[in-house]
Design an enzyme around this catalytic site. Structure first.
Site, PDB file in Angstrom:
ATOM      1  N   MET A 120       4.028   6.492 119.712  1.00  0.00           N
ATOM      2  CA  MET A 120       3.432   6.752 118.399  1.00  0.00           C
ATOM      3  C   MET A 120       4.455   6.478 117.305  1.00  0.00           C
ATOM      4  O   MET A 120       5.512   7.113 117.258  1.00  0.00           O
ATOM      5  CB  MET A 120       2.927   8.207 118.324  1.00  0.00           C
ATOM      6  N   GLY A 141      16.232  27.461 110.891  1.00  0.00           N
ATOM      7  CA  GLY A 141      16.497  28.736 111.531  1.00  0.00           C
ATOM      8  C   GLY A 141      16.294  29.827 110.507  1.00  0.00           C
ATOM      9  O   GLY A 141      16.445  29.603 109.292  1.00  0.00           O
ATOM     10  N   ARG A 165      20.462  23.348 118.667  1.00  0.00           N
ATOM     11  CA  ARG A 165      19.151  22.796 119.029  1.00  0.00           C
ATOM     12  C   ARG A 165      18.529  21.968 117.906  1.00  0.00           C
ATOM     13  O   ARG A 165      18.888  22.115 116.731  1.00  0.00           O
ATOM     14  CB  ARG A 165      18.194  23.925 119.429  1.00  0.00           C
ATOM     15  N   SER A 197      15.527  34.452 115.941  1.00  0.00           N
ATOM     16  CA  SER A 197      15.661  34.862 117.332  1.00  0.00           C
ATOM     17  C   SER A 197      17.117  34.955 117.744  1.00  0.00           C
ATOM     18  O   SER A 197      18.003  34.387 117.093  1.00  0.00           O
ATOM     19  CB  SER A 197      14.934  33.861 118.240  1.00  0.00           C
ATOM     20  N   LYS A 221      10.489  42.976 108.259  1.00  0.00           N
ATOM     21  CA  LYS A 221       9.268  42.202 108.046  1.00  0.00           C
ATOM     22  C   LYS A 221       8.682  41.699 109.367  1.00  0.00           C
ATOM     23  O   LYS A 221       8.851  40.536 109.739  1.00  0.00           O
ATOM     24  CB  LYS A 221       9.525  41.006 107.115  1.00  0.00           C
ATOM     25  N   LEU A 240       0.217  39.214 107.674  1.00  0.00           N
ATOM     26  CA  LEU A 240      -1.024  39.082 108.445  1.00  0.00           C
ATOM     27  C   LEU A 240      -1.585  37.667 108.387  1.00  0.00           C
ATOM     28  O   LEU A 240      -2.791  37.469 108.567  1.00  0.00           O
ATOM     29  CB  LEU A 240      -2.078  40.065 107.907  1.00  0.00           C
ATOM     30  N   ASP A 244      10.020  33.297 106.327  1.00  0.00           N
ATOM     31  CA  ASP A 244      11.350  33.226 105.739  1.00  0.00           C
ATOM     32  C   ASP A 244      11.263  33.144 104.216  1.00  0.00           C
ATOM     33  O   ASP A 244      12.063  33.755 103.501  1.00  0.00           O
ATOM     34  CB  ASP A 244      12.106  32.016 106.279  1.00  0.00           C
ATOM     35  N   GLY A 304       5.576  19.939 107.145  1.00  0.00           N
ATOM     36  CA  GLY A 304       6.992  19.676 107.351  1.00  0.00           C
ATOM     37  C   GLY A 304       7.862  20.884 107.088  1.00  0.00           C
ATOM     38  O   GLY A 304       7.440  22.024 107.225  1.00  0.00           O
TER      39      GLY A 304
END
Length: 310
Positions: free
Chosen positions: A28, A39, A90, A139, A185, A225, A256, A291
């Site tokens: 593609m 992050g 990563r 994380s 949060k 929510l 964020d 994006g």
């Protein structure tokens, strides 16, 4: 000008593409290739800076991709404090399918961190504080203990720095258990995981969020929510704000952006409900474009007027 620090234990190089249609097996061809530092804490810092604040980024990075992340942070004009690691930073991908408007996200788990590396992180934080706030976001990678954010919060409290926590799972639970947070949060799903059962109604969500406030775990608990809005629990009781009706094109960085705007408002002396409303506007602004663009200040101000009337 408010000055904060953000901590990102598992940062990413965020890559986004447009593709006409996602098809298995086929090659593609993509367009609109974009690269950004990402992050949790880094995303918070990006939006916080756009709003006129100053953020010092503490992050772990290494391997062949570590220097690329450092260069991207510099290009985005973000203050950096890199903690070197042996593992490789990563790369996360977001693919926007033009035919359907859907977004596909691919996020690796990240490197394994040595004890000496995460301990270096705590030492670096201690040397940089106090500041107006420390935001612990995202994380925890493999090798980092579940109570790491609780340890980082303890370092911040020793300097008199307020602490904001936005994580999930055991890291969120351990941070809350230690208590003394300015703001936490969780999403609706993360709050449900904390209390061990599904939460559906707004009132029920408010009741459970208030338990953490009443127990002294956090002064403010903002539960996002998604398209429904958010609930804020504070000493005066819970409040609900519905989300504006907008066409969501991406979910990257919405939480964020919410945190960045709410912390910015609090650091500038705005009251808790005003800060909550500002956070809602920023979280909503973040989903307007596909994006990794995050919330745009003009969109935040426009949506703030729509949501809060000013």
């Amino acid at each position: 000008m408010p000055r904060i620090a953000t901590l990102t234990m598992n940062p990413t190089i965020d890559v986004s593409y447009d593709v006409a249609r996602v098809q298995h097996t086929h090659k593609m061809r993509t367009t609109n290739e974009q690269y950004a530092p990402g992050g949790g804490g880094i995303n918070v810092a990006r939006v916080f800076k756009r709003l006129g604040g100053e953020a010092l980024n503490f992050y772990l990075a290494g391997g062949a991709t570590g220097p690329t992340l450092e260069r991207l942070l510099s290009e985005f004009g973000l203050g950096c404090c890199r903690i070197p690691i042996a593992g490789t930073t990563r790369i996360a991908s977001a693919v926007h399918e033009l035919e359907t408007g859907k977004e596909y996200r691919f996020t690796p788990s990240g490197p394994t961190i040595k004890e000496s590396e995460w301990q270096d992180c705590l030492d670096s934080l201690s040397a940089a504080l106090p500041l107006d706030a420390l935001v612990l976001s995202g994380s925890l990678p493999s090798g980092v203990p579940a109570d790491f954010y609780a340890r980082a919060a303890a370092v911040a409290r020793e300097s008199g720095t307020p602490v904001v926590l936005d994580s999930s799972g055991d890291a969120l639970a351990a941070g809350l258990e230690a208590g003394g947070l300015l703001l936490v949060k969780p999403s609706q799903g993360e709050l449900a995981a904390l209390v061990g059962r599904e939460l559906e109604g707004i009132e029920e969500i408010g009741v459970e969020a208030m338990r953490f406030v009443e127990a002294g775990k956090a002064r403010l608990v903002a539960v996002t929510l998604g398209h429904r809005g958010a609930v804020l629990a504070r000493a005066e009781g819970p409040s609900f704000l519905p989300a504006p009706e907008i066409e969501a094109k991406s979910a990257v960085g919405a939480g964020d952006s919410f945190v960045a705007a709410m912390v910015h408002a609090l650091a500038n002396g705005r009251d808790e409900l005003e800060a909550f409303c500002f956070g809602m506007a920023a979280g909503s602004a973040a989903v307007l474009s596909p994006g990794t663009g995050l919330a745009d200040p003009e969109d935040i101000q426009r949506l703030h007027a729509q949501i809060c009337g000013g």
